[in-house]
Design a protein around this motif. Structure first.
Motif, PDB file in Angstrom:
ATOM      1  N   ALA A  95       0.838  -1.206   0.000  1.00 12.07           N
ATOM      2  CA  ALA A  95       0.000   0.000   0.000  1.00 12.07           C
ATOM      3  C   ALA A  95       0.872   1.255   0.000  1.00 12.07           C
ATOM      4  O   ALA A  95       0.603   2.227  -0.737  1.00 12.07           O
ATOM      5  CB  ALA A  95      -0.918  -0.001   1.220  1.00 12.07           C
ATOM      6  N   LEU A  96       1.930   1.228   0.817  1.00 13.18           N
ATOM      7  CA  LEU A  96       2.831   2.380   0.879  1.00 13.18           C
ATOM      8  C   LEU A  96       3.558   2.578  -0.451  1.00 13.18           C
ATOM      9  O   LEU A  96       3.744   3.718  -0.908  1.00 13.18           O
ATOM     10  CB  LEU A  96       3.845   2.178   2.008  1.00 13.18           C
ATOM     11  CG  LEU A  96       4.863   3.305   2.221  1.00 13.18           C
ATOM     12  CD1 LEU A  96       4.147   4.611   2.552  1.00 13.18           C
ATOM     13  CD2 LEU A  96       5.848   2.933   3.328  1.00 13.18           C
ATOM     14  N   LEU A  97       3.967   1.477  -1.081  1.00 10.40           N
ATOM     15  CA  LEU A  97       4.652   1.570  -2.367  1.00 10.40           C
ATOM     16  C   LEU A  97       3.731   2.146  -3.442  1.00 10.40           C
ATOM     17  O   LEU A  97       4.160   2.945  -4.282  1.00 10.40           O
ATOM     18  CB  LEU A  97       5.152   0.183  -2.788  1.00 10.40           C
ATOM     19  CG  LEU A  97       5.996   0.102  -4.066  1.00 10.40           C
ATOM     20  CD1 LEU A  97       7.225   0.992  -3.960  1.00 10.40           C
ATOM     21  CD2 LEU A  97       6.419  -1.344  -4.334  1.00 10.40           C
ATOM     22  N   THR A  98       2.463   1.746  -3.401  1.00 11.94           N
ATOM     23  CA  THR A  98       1.486   2.295  -4.346  1.00 11.94           C
ATOM     24  C   THR A  98       1.362   3.805  -4.162  1.00 11.94           C
ATOM     25  O   THR A  98       1.350   4.574  -5.145  1.00 11.94           O
ATOM     26  CB  THR A  98       0.108   1.637  -4.144  1.00 11.94           C
ATOM     27  OG1 THR A  98       0.235   0.213  -4.287  1.00 11.94           O
ATOM     28  CG2 THR A  98      -0.894   2.153  -5.152  1.00 11.94           C
ATOM     29  N   LEU A  99       1.289   4.237  -2.906  1.00 10.14           N
ATOM     30  CA  LEU A  99       1.196   5.673  -2.608  1.00 10.14           C
ATOM     31  C   LEU A  99       2.459   6.404  -3.056  1.00 10.14           C
ATOM     32  O   LEU A  99       2.383   7.470  -3.695  1.00 10.14           O
ATOM     33  CB  LEU A  99       0.982   5.869  -1.107  1.00 10.14           C
ATOM     34  CG  LEU A  99       1.059   7.315  -0.597  1.00 10.14           C
ATOM     35  CD1 LEU A  99      -0.081   8.155  -1.190  1.00 10.14           C
ATOM     36  CD2 LEU A  99       1.015   7.351   0.929  1.00 10.14           C
ATOM     37  N   ALA A 100       3.626   5.832  -2.729  1.00 11.32           N
ATOM     38  CA  ALA A 100       4.897   6.502  -3.021  1.00 11.32           C
ATOM     39  C   ALA A 100       5.111   6.693  -4.523  1.00 11.32           C
ATOM     40  O   ALA A 100       5.500   7.785  -4.970  1.00 11.32           O
ATOM     41  CB  ALA A 100       6.052   5.698  -2.423  1.00 11.32           C
ATOM     42  N   ILE A 101       4.855   5.651  -5.302  1.00  8.04           N
ATOM     43  CA  ILE A 101       5.039   5.782  -6.749  1.00  8.04           C
ATOM     44  C   ILE A 101       3.949   6.666  -7.339  1.00  8.04           C
ATOM     45  O   ILE A 101       4.189   7.412  -8.301  1.00  8.04           O
ATOM     46  CB  ILE A 101       5.059   4.390  -7.419  1.00  8.04           C
ATOM     47  CG1 ILE A 101       6.316   3.637  -6.983  1.00  8.04           C
ATOM     48  CG2 ILE A 101       5.003   4.505  -8.935  1.00  8.04           C
ATOM     49  CD1 ILE A 101       6.530   2.316  -7.659  1.00  8.04           C
ATOM     50  N   GLY A 102       2.752   6.603  -6.750  1.00 10.45           N
ATOM     51  CA  GLY A 102       1.670   7.452  -7.233  1.00 10.45           C
ATOM     52  C   GLY A 102       1.989   8.930  -7.110  1.00 10.45           C
ATOM     53  O   GLY A 102       1.726   9.713  -8.036  1.00 10.45           O
ATOM     54  N   ILE A 103       2.586   9.337  -6.000  1.00  8.38           N
ATOM     55  CA  ILE A 103       2.880  10.769  -5.835  1.00  8.38           C
ATOM     56  C   ILE A 103       4.109  11.192  -6.641  1.00  8.38           C
ATOM     57  O   ILE A 103       4.334  12.394  -6.826  1.00  8.38           O
ATOM     58  CB  ILE A 103       3.058  11.140  -4.346  1.00  8.38           C
ATOM     59  CG1 ILE A 103       4.199  10.349  -3.711  1.00  8.38           C
ATOM     60  CG2 ILE A 103       1.764  10.915  -3.580  1.00  8.38           C
ATOM     61  CD1 ILE A 103       4.446  10.713  -2.250  1.00  8.38           C
ATOM     62  N   MET A 104       4.888  10.228  -7.151  1.00  6.62           N
ATOM     63  CA  MET A 104       6.003  10.589  -8.023  1.00  6.62           C
ATOM     64  C   MET A 104       5.518  11.116  -9.369  1.00  6.62           C
ATOM     65  O   MET A 104       6.295  11.700 -10.132  1.00  6.62           O
ATOM     66  CB  MET A 104       6.926   9.380  -8.228  1.00  6.62           C
ATOM     67  CG  MET A 104       7.771   9.064  -6.997  1.00  6.62           C
ATOM     68  SD  MET A 104       8.736   7.560  -7.175  1.00  6.62           S
ATOM     69  CE  MET A 104       9.849   8.022  -8.472  1.00  6.62           C
ATOM     70  N   ILE A 105       4.237  10.912  -9.647  1.00  6.04           N
ATOM     71  CA  ILE A 105       3.638  11.512 -10.844  1.00  6.04           C
ATOM     72  C   ILE A 105       3.766  13.038 -10.785  1.00  6.04           C
ATOM     73  O   ILE A 105       3.790  13.719 -11.812  1.00  6.04           O
ATOM     74  CB  ILE A 105       2.157  11.093 -10.965  1.00  6.04           C
ATOM     75  CG1 ILE A 105       2.053   9.568 -11.116  1.00  6.04           C
ATOM     76  CG2 ILE A 105       1.470  11.776 -12.126  1.00  6.04           C
ATOM     77  CD1 ILE A 105       0.637   9.036 -11.008  1.00  6.04           C
ATOM     78  N   LEU A 106       3.906  13.585  -9.562  1.00 11.31           N
ATOM     79  CA  LEU A 106       3.978  15.039  -9.380  1.00 11.31           C
ATOM     80  C   LEU A 106       5.356  15.608  -9.694  1.00 11.31           C
ATOM     81  O   LEU A 106       5.523  16.838  -9.710  1.00 11.31           O
ATOM     82  CB  LEU A 106       3.603  15.396  -7.927  1.00 11.31           C
ATOM     83  CG  LEU A 106       2.199  14.966  -7.474  1.00 11.31           C
ATOM     84  CD1 LEU A 106       2.006  15.287  -6.001  1.00 11.31           C
ATOM     85  CD2 LEU A 106       1.127  15.630  -8.327  1.00 11.31           C
ATOM     86  N   PHE A 107       6.356  14.750  -9.919  1.00 12.03           N
ATOM     87  CA  PHE A 107       7.677  15.259 -10.272  1.00 12.03           C
ATOM     88  C   PHE A 107       7.589  16.057 -11.576  1.00 12.03           C
ATOM     89  O   PHE A 107       7.125  15.550 -12.601  1.00 12.03           O
ATOM     90  CB  PHE A 107       8.675  14.118 -10.456  1.00 12.03           C
ATOM     91  CG  PHE A 107       9.343  13.668  -9.186  1.00 12.03           C
ATOM     92  CD1 PHE A 107       9.646  14.575  -8.186  1.00 12.03           C
ATOM     93  CD2 PHE A 107       9.695  12.344  -9.001  1.00 12.03           C
ATOM     94  CE1 PHE A 107      10.272  14.163  -7.014  1.00 12.03           C
ATOM     95  CE2 PHE A 107      10.314  11.912  -7.840  1.00 12.03           C
ATOM     96  CZ  PHE A 107      10.607  12.826  -6.844  1.00 12.03           C
ATOM     97  N   GLY A 108       8.063  17.303 -11.541  1.00 15.76           N
ATOM     98  CA  GLY A 108       8.038  18.146 -12.736  1.00 15.76           C
ATOM     99  C   GLY A 108       9.432  18.560 -13.150  1.00 15.76           C
ATOM    100  O   GLY A 108      10.433  17.969 -12.734  1.00 15.76           O
TER     101      GLY A 108
END
Length: 583
Positions: free
Chosen positions: A383-396
């Motif tokens: 679950a934590l890995l899903t969250l962590a990679i999901g918020i990496m979408i915000l890298f600009g």
């Protein structure tokens, strides 16, 4: 050891049971009293520490070789006069050999014993490193890397199996935590070391580096590692190896991964070569699965997929493997191509990932050792890995140190805590005599996942980057350079982007950041799938007692007879059920 699989998994043994020397068999107690079949004497803390250092050193070298050459690739390609597509083979040849060989190593160690096969794997890795270091052409370097991968696959698999042989299920948590920490540290510092060697000495030291340390590990292992050694006769052992199954699975893996590796780089995805390689690889996997049902001593027995918990665990292994390699491979690309870091600096920026990864593996290992529980770790960290990679979408395209550090810490805990917890889970769910093949299968699935993951990530990355073709051309970047960037050059194209003007570079960085952002969506979905699958794993209490895992031909025959007996009982029950319905 007088025990049954159910006993060994469900309840601890008494001291008298632990000293028994009868082979595991649910139907027949097959005596295994042979001159070499004595229990190893307890090891002193000093000797145990020395052995663990040697094993961890071997794992460190096998792990670091997957990433140490990453910053050196442009220099290697230039020195050896390779083509733009040639650089990919320097890395993929290692990973291909590592992935294809894992099941073979585990099964051969079941026949000949862990120690001699581990020594052979170390020696092969040593030879491969020497060949790579002395390479004067690209084919020679690729061959050396393939030999390295062959040895590395044996090292990684056999160290995990050896730890399983040496310690109880509860104790393995701590030692696998250390193992995972070493792997994480190697993965993080590899690019830094490789960049330093390339910049200040020579890229060849990325391979010379292995020689003294692997030699030391080999000597310590030879002198001090004492686990069950069946002393199997060479000819009899070679005859017992499932050579046809080995060739089928190696051939299937090479065809399938070569198809993925060629696709979109060497040949178009729609080309006959790529389609045939992938298709023939899948067909060969199917033939392998059918053949293994009839093999005397199968490489991957069907029984290790015998229940929902094991199948679910292997499913999580695949999803976790696909996701843990992505940040290691693509974050340096983000740091260098988008944020403008040098190869060495991009390695330094990965330190939050490395430090947290190391800490998470050790801490979770201690937790498992003390509590004997692992299921909540698997689900929570997925679950934590899903969250962590999901918020990496915000890298600009902008540099935000808060995101860079915090996101990596979350990512590390999602990856590191599960790295060896899944190994413990698989070993707890199978019978003790199947630990070797189950661990080898786990590594094989994980290696397949990492190889597939990088290719799928590149496909998404290149696909999104193609959408920015007009923006790049309109910025004044020559069309031939844009074409090279959009057809694989962006992954290793730091030299191409170095010629851009500041406005051109800014547009290129936005394009790469957008492509990476879309790519993280793919990995978020894979992680979430792994989280869902993890709920198919059933709870299993870890044993605090330990029994020696027997290897050798006698143990293999006992497993075969046990399997035949179980199959006969199943068929008899089915026949009786049909007769009862007819009556």
């Amino acid at each position: 050891m007088a025990s049954t699989p159910n006993d060994s998994l469900d309840k601890p043994k008494s001291p008298s049971d632990m000293n028994s020397s009868t082979e595991v068999n649910s139907d027949h107690a097959v005596s295994s009293e042979t001159p070499d079949d004595t229990s190893s004497p307890p090891m002193s803390k000093g000797k145990l520490t020395l052995i663990l250092v040697a094993l961890c050193l071997s794992v460190f070298l096998a792990a670091i070789d997957a990433v140490i050459i990453t910053p050196a690739l442009p220099t290697i390609v230039k020195d050896l006069g390779a083509s733009d597509s040639g650089y990919s083979w320097i890395g993929s040849s290692y990973l291909l050999a590592l992935a294809a060989s894992s099941p073979f190593w585990s099964k051969v160690s079941d026949i000949f014993g862990r120690k001699p096969i581990l020594l052979i794997a170390n020696f092969i890795f040593l030879i491969g490193s020497l060949v790579a270091a002395l390479s004067y052409s690209l084919p020679m370097l690729i061959a050396g890397r393939a030999v390295q991968g062959l040895g590395g696959g044996g090292i990684i698999t056999l160290v995990e199996i050896s730890v399983g042989d040496m310690f109880s299920q509860r104790e393995r948590g701590l030692f696998y935590g250390i193992y995972g920490a070493v792997w994480a540290f190697a993965t993080a510092v590899g690019p830094i070391i490789g960049g330093a060697f390339t910049e200040y000495v020579s890229w060849r030291w990325c391979f010379y580096f292995n020689l003294p340390f692997d030699g030391l590990s080999l000597i310590i292992t030879f002198l001090f590692l004492h686990i069950h050694n069946p002393k199997t006769p060479l000819i009899a052992g070679l005859k017992a190896i499932d050579w046809i199954g080995s060739l089928l699975i190696v051939g299937a893996t090479l065809m399938f991964l070569l198809g993925l590796d060629f696709g979109g780089v060497t040949y178009p995805w729609k080309s006959v070569t790529v389609i045939c390689l992938i298709l023939f690889g899948l067909v060969t996997y199917a033939i392998f699965g059918i053949y293994e049902r009839f093999a005397k001593y199968p490489i991957i027995p069907r029984r290790i997929f015998g229940n929902v918990s094991l199948v679910s665990t292997f499913g999580v292994v695949f999803c976790h493997g696909a996701c843990f390699i992505a940040p290691v491979f693509f974050l340096p690309l983000y740091f260098q191509s988008v944020l403008g870091a040098s190869p060495i600096l991009s390695g330094v920026w990965l330190l939050p990932l490395a430090i947290s990864f190391t800490a998470s593996g050790i801490i979770m290992g201690i937790v498992i050792q003390r509590t004997g529980k692992y299921l909540w770790i698997i689900r929570g960290t997925m679950a934590l890995l899903t969250l962590a990679i999901g918020i990496m979408i915000l890298f600009g395209a902008d540099r935000n140190w808060g995101k860079i550090v915090v996101f990596q810490i979350l990512l590390a805990w999602g990856i590191g805590a599960n790295m060896q917890t899944l190994v413990i889970c698989v070993q707890a769910l199978v019978a003790p005599e199947d630990i070797g093949v189950a661990t080898g299968t786990l590594n094989f699935i994980r290696n397949l996942a990492t190889a597939n993951s990088v290719v799928f990530g590149q496909v998404v990355f290149q696909g999104v980057l193609h959408r920015h073709y007009g923006d790049l051309v309109n910025a004044g970047i020559p069309r031939d350079i844009v074409s090279r960037l959009l057809n694989g050059g962006a992954i290793g194209g730091s030299d191409l982007s170095s010629t851009f003007t500041p406005p051109q570079l800014a547009i290129y960085q936005v394009a790469v950041a957008d492509a990476l952002s879309k790519m993280w969506i793919l990995y978020t979905g894979i992680c979430f799938l792994g989280l869902v699958i993890s709920f198919g794993i059933q709870k299993k209490e870890l044993m605090t007692s330990h029994e020696t895992t027997k290897t050798g031909l006698e143990a293999e025959e006992a497993k075969r007879q046990k399997n035949l007996s179980a199959r006969a009982k199943t068929e008899a029950h089915a026949i009786n059920g049909v007769k009862a319905e007819d009556a």
